[in-house]
Structure formats: C-alpha cells, structure tokens
Design a protein around this motif. Structure first.
Motif, short mmCIF file in Angstrom:
data_model
loop_
_atom_site.label_atom_id
_atom_site.label_comp_id
_atom_site.label_asym_id
_atom_site.label_seq_id
_atom_site.Cartn_x
_atom_site.Cartn_y
_atom_site.Cartn_z
N ARG A 21 9.10 7.15 5.20
CA ARG A 21 8.71 6.24 6.29
C ARG A 21 8.68 4.79 5.82
NH1 ARG A 21 5.14 8.74 9.88
NH2 ARG A 21 4.68 6.67 10.76
N LEU A 22 8.16 4.55 4.61
CA LEU A 22 8.13 3.18 4.07
C LEU A 22 9.55 2.66 3.82
CD1 LEU A 22 5.16 3.54 1.54
CD2 LEU A 22 5.16 2.25 3.70
N ARG A 23 10.42 3.52 3.32
CA ARG A 23 11.82 3.11 3.15
C ARG A 23 12.45 2.75 4.48
NH1 ARG A 23 14.52 7.42 -1.15
NH2 ARG A 23 13.54 6.60 -3.05
N GLY A 24 12.13 3.54 5.52
CA GLY A 24 12.68 3.26 6.84
C GLY A 24 12.22 1.92 7.38
N LEU A 25 10.94 1.57 7.15
CA LEU A 25 10.44 0.26 7.60
C LEU A 25 11.21 -0.87 6.91
CD1 LEU A 25 6.60 0.99 7.57
CD2 LEU A 25 8.02 0.61 9.58
N LYS A 26 11.45 -0.70 5.63
CA LYS A 26 12.19 -1.74 4.88
C LYS A 26 13.63 -1.86 5.39
CE LYS A 26 13.85 -2.77 0.20
NZ LYS A 26 15.27 -2.65 0.57
N ALA A 61 -1.13 -2.01 1.07
CA ALA A 61 0.32 -2.20 1.04
C ALA A 61 1.00 -1.45 2.18
CB ALA A 61 0.89 -1.76 -0.31
N VAL A 62 0.53 -0.23 2.46
CA VAL A 62 1.11 0.57 3.54
C VAL A 62 0.86 -0.10 4.89
CG1 VAL A 62 1.00 2.79 4.74
CG2 VAL A 62 0.91 2.71 2.24
N ALA A 63 -0.37 -0.57 5.11
CA ALA A 63 -0.68 -1.23 6.38
C ALA A 63 0.15 -2.51 6.55
CB ALA A 63 -2.18 -1.56 6.45
N ASP A 72 2.77 0.14 14.54
CA ASP A 72 1.31 0.23 14.55
C ASP A 72 0.86 0.92 13.26
OD1 ASP A 72 -1.14 1.84 16.74
OD2 ASP A 72 -1.36 0.51 15.03
N PRO A 73 0.03 0.25 12.44
CA PRO A 73 -0.36 0.85 11.16
C PRO A 73 -1.19 2.12 11.32
CG PRO A 73 -0.83 -1.52 11.19
CD PRO A 73 -0.50 -1.12 12.60
N THR A 74 -1.83 2.32 12.47
CA THR A 74 -2.77 3.43 12.62
C THR A 74 -2.11 4.77 12.34
OG1 THR A 74 -3.97 2.15 14.28
CG2 THR A 74 -4.43 4.52 14.17
N ARG A 75 -0.95 5.01 12.97
CA ARG A 75 -0.26 6.29 12.78
C ARG A 75 0.13 6.51 11.33
NH1 ARG A 75 4.10 7.18 17.66
NH2 ARG A 75 2.62 7.60 19.35
N LEU A 76 0.67 5.46 10.72
CA LEU A 76 1.13 5.59 9.34
C LEU A 76 -0.04 5.84 8.39
CD1 LEU A 76 3.71 5.57 7.66
CD2 LEU A 76 3.43 3.11 7.34
N LEU A 77 -1.20 5.24 8.70
CA LEU A 77 -2.35 5.41 7.82
C LEU A 77 -2.94 6.81 7.91
CD1 LEU A 77 -4.10 1.95 8.19
CD2 LEU A 77 -2.81 2.82 6.25
N VAL A 78 -2.73 7.50 9.03
CA VAL A 78 -3.17 8.90 9.11
C VAL A 78 -2.39 9.73 8.10
CG1 VAL A 78 -3.23 10.96 10.57
CG2 VAL A 78 -3.89 8.76 11.52
N GLY A 91 -3.65 14.73 -10.27
CA GLY A 91 -4.37 14.08 -11.36
C GLY A 91 -4.06 12.62 -11.49
N GLU A 92 -3.34 12.04 -10.49
CA GLU A 92 -3.01 10.61 -10.51
C GLU A 92 -4.14 9.83 -9.84
OE1 GLU A 92 0.71 11.20 -12.37
OE2 GLU A 92 -0.46 9.41 -11.97
N VAL A 93 -4.16 8.52 -10.09
CA VAL A 93 -5.17 7.65 -9.50
C VAL A 93 -4.54 6.88 -8.35
CG1 VAL A 93 -6.73 5.71 -9.89
CG2 VAL A 93 -6.41 7.41 -11.68
N VAL A 94 -5.17 6.92 -7.17
CA VAL A 94 -4.71 6.16 -6.03
C VAL A 94 -5.40 4.81 -6.03
CG1 VAL A 94 -4.56 6.05 -3.53
CG2 VAL A 94 -4.31 8.23 -4.70
N VAL A 95 -4.61 3.74 -6.10
CA VAL A 95 -5.17 2.39 -6.13
C VAL A 95 -5.47 1.95 -4.71
CG1 VAL A 95 -4.77 0.01 -6.81
CG2 VAL A 95 -3.84 1.86 -8.19
N THR A 96 -6.69 1.58 -4.45
CA THR A 96 -7.07 1.15 -3.11
C THR A 96 -7.34 -0.34 -3.03
OG1 THR A 96 -9.38 1.66 -3.60
CG2 THR A 96 -8.07 3.39 -2.55
N GLY A 97 -7.25 -1.06 -4.11
CA GLY A 97 -7.50 -2.48 -4.06
C GLY A 97 -7.21 -3.09 -5.41
#
Length: 267
Positions: A21-26, A61-63, A72-78, A91-97
C-alpha cells in the motif's frame, strides 16, 4: 512507475500488504524516494528500508505518506496497527517516534530520603492507577477491533454469496477464522466453505481462502495464520501440496487441488 524489489518471503501477509500500500501511494504520486522523504519528514534512507521490508515504518511516517498520496490515513492506520503486532512477534522493535536524548545527571544532590513505608505506598498507588488506565485502554481497543472484524466478516460473507472470493483491498481488516474439521463422505471440511471448485489465487480473501488454509494445515503444509488472506505463505503451502500429489505447481487452488486437500490422508 518504479520497478520494486521483491519483498522478503518471511514477511507476514499483513506486513506485506502494508508495504504494498505504501509503494502504491508513492507510485500514484509519481514521487521519487527523495521527494517522499522531503514531504514526510523522514530520511531517504529510512524510506528505502521501509519500502523494501528491511525496517518497519513508524506510525507518523505511514500517516504522512497517506496524506501525501491523497488518502485518508484512518484506513491505512488500521492495517498498520495489525501489521505492527505481526512485526513485533518477529522480535523486532517498532519505532513510534524520534528517540529522545537521555536525561542529564541531576545537578543538585538528592533530597532527603523519605521514610520507607510512605514511599512504598506512593509507588503502589501510582502503579495501580497506571494499571487501571492501561487495562481500560486495552479493553476499549479490543471492543473496537472485535466490532470491526465482525462487520468485515459480514461483508465478506455477502461478497462470497454474490459470487466468487474478494481480493485484497484498501478496506481490508484481518479476520481470525476457526477451523472445525470434520470428515464427511470421505472428505474433510473445516466448516467455512463446502466448495470443491472455486478458483483461489494470490491476493484473494474470504472464507473460501480460510477453508483452504485449514485444510492445508491438516495436510501438514502450514500456510501461516488462518486469516482468509491468500498471501505468500499460503501460496507456498499450496505449491507444496501440489508437488506432493503430482499436480501442476502453479500456487492456484482449483478443482484438482481442492480434491487433494479434502481427500489427502493426514500425515
């Protein structure tokens, strides 16, 4: 449109779908990676890692990418929240900020120590308050997710009744199916679909896919989660069954593959 590198095969279908989905937006915005970085506030190198499945993107970054692509970011954020859970299971770390600098050492000497009993009571009260707030937030999120999944399950059932399996779309929210395996008239059924000839292929979704995933598990060819999404792991599991039974190895479930799945002897 850029020619994308193939994503790592070990990615969970939900993570795979988020990156697609992110590739498609780009691509729809006809943006270079450098332009995407400038518009979202994240570096070019970071976006290269996000879009090639080497690192999980932060929520911001996703939003930002959704807004740049006019979505609309809402759908993608779900989808992002579900994919983040799957990524963390690796076991990976998700960076939130952006990580903050460590606090400086105190410039003043520590204050006089409080009596042990009073300090302990304060810690217990504060911990109880945090626990109550955390449990409340988890319950609210669980209820919202359950309602969303139930609504999507009804939509998928209506789509299946109207004819044929659905495909992965922007509104996709994962649904967890239960396998209720029973043998009837020499065939296995998982209680999700009785089809013997519906064609299923990569990116299809719905209860027919979940039925096939249950039968693949029973046959010893694990497709990953039984989520009704025909992703890379499900495709590889189908190919293993086709190879085992001397069928055409195309990763597509048709009448012959259905027959092998429903009548195959357990391992």
């Amino acid at each position: 449109m850029a020619r994308w590198r193939e994503l790592p095969a070990e990615l969970h279908p939900h993570v795979h779908e988020l990156i697609v989905r992110l590739r498609g937006l780009k691509d729809r915005g006809e943006l270079s990676t450098r332009q995407l970085a400038a518009k979202t506030g994240h570096s070019t190198r970071s976006w290269q890692r996000y879009l090639n499945g080497m690192a999980f993107p932060p929520r911001e970054a996703v939003a930002a990418a959704a807004r740049v692509g006019g979505e609309d970011p809402t759908r993608l954020l779900v989808l992002y929240e579900i994919a983040a859970e799957r990524w963390e299971q690796r076991g990976e770390v998700v960076v939130t900020g952006v990580p903050r600098d460590p606090p400086e050492a105190a410039a003043h000497p520590p204050a006089e120590r409080q009596p042990y009993g009073r300090g302990m009571r304060a810690v217990v009260v504060a911990g109880a308050g945090v626990l109550v707030l955390s449990v409340s937030a988890v319950l609210v999120l669980a209820v919202q997710l359950a309602e969303t999944r139930a609504a999507l399950a009804r939509e998928r059932a209506d789509s299946a009744a109207a004819g044929g399996p659905a495909r992965v779309s922007e509104s996709l929210v994962p649904v967890v199916y239960s396998c209720r395996l029973k043998q009837r008239d020499g065939r296995w059924y998982a209680g999700l679909s009785r089809t013997t000839d519906t064609l299923l292929a990569y990116t299809h979704t719905g209860p027919e896919v979940a039925e096939a995933q249950c039968l693949l598990r029973r046959a010893g060819s694990r497709p990953g989660a039984v989520d009704g999404v025909f992703g890379p792991r499900t495709q590889r599991a189908v190919q293993r069954v086709q190879t085992r039974h001397g069928l055409v190895v195309d990763g597509v479930i048709g009448p012959h593959t259905w027959k092998a799945l429903r009548e195959v002897a357990p391992e």
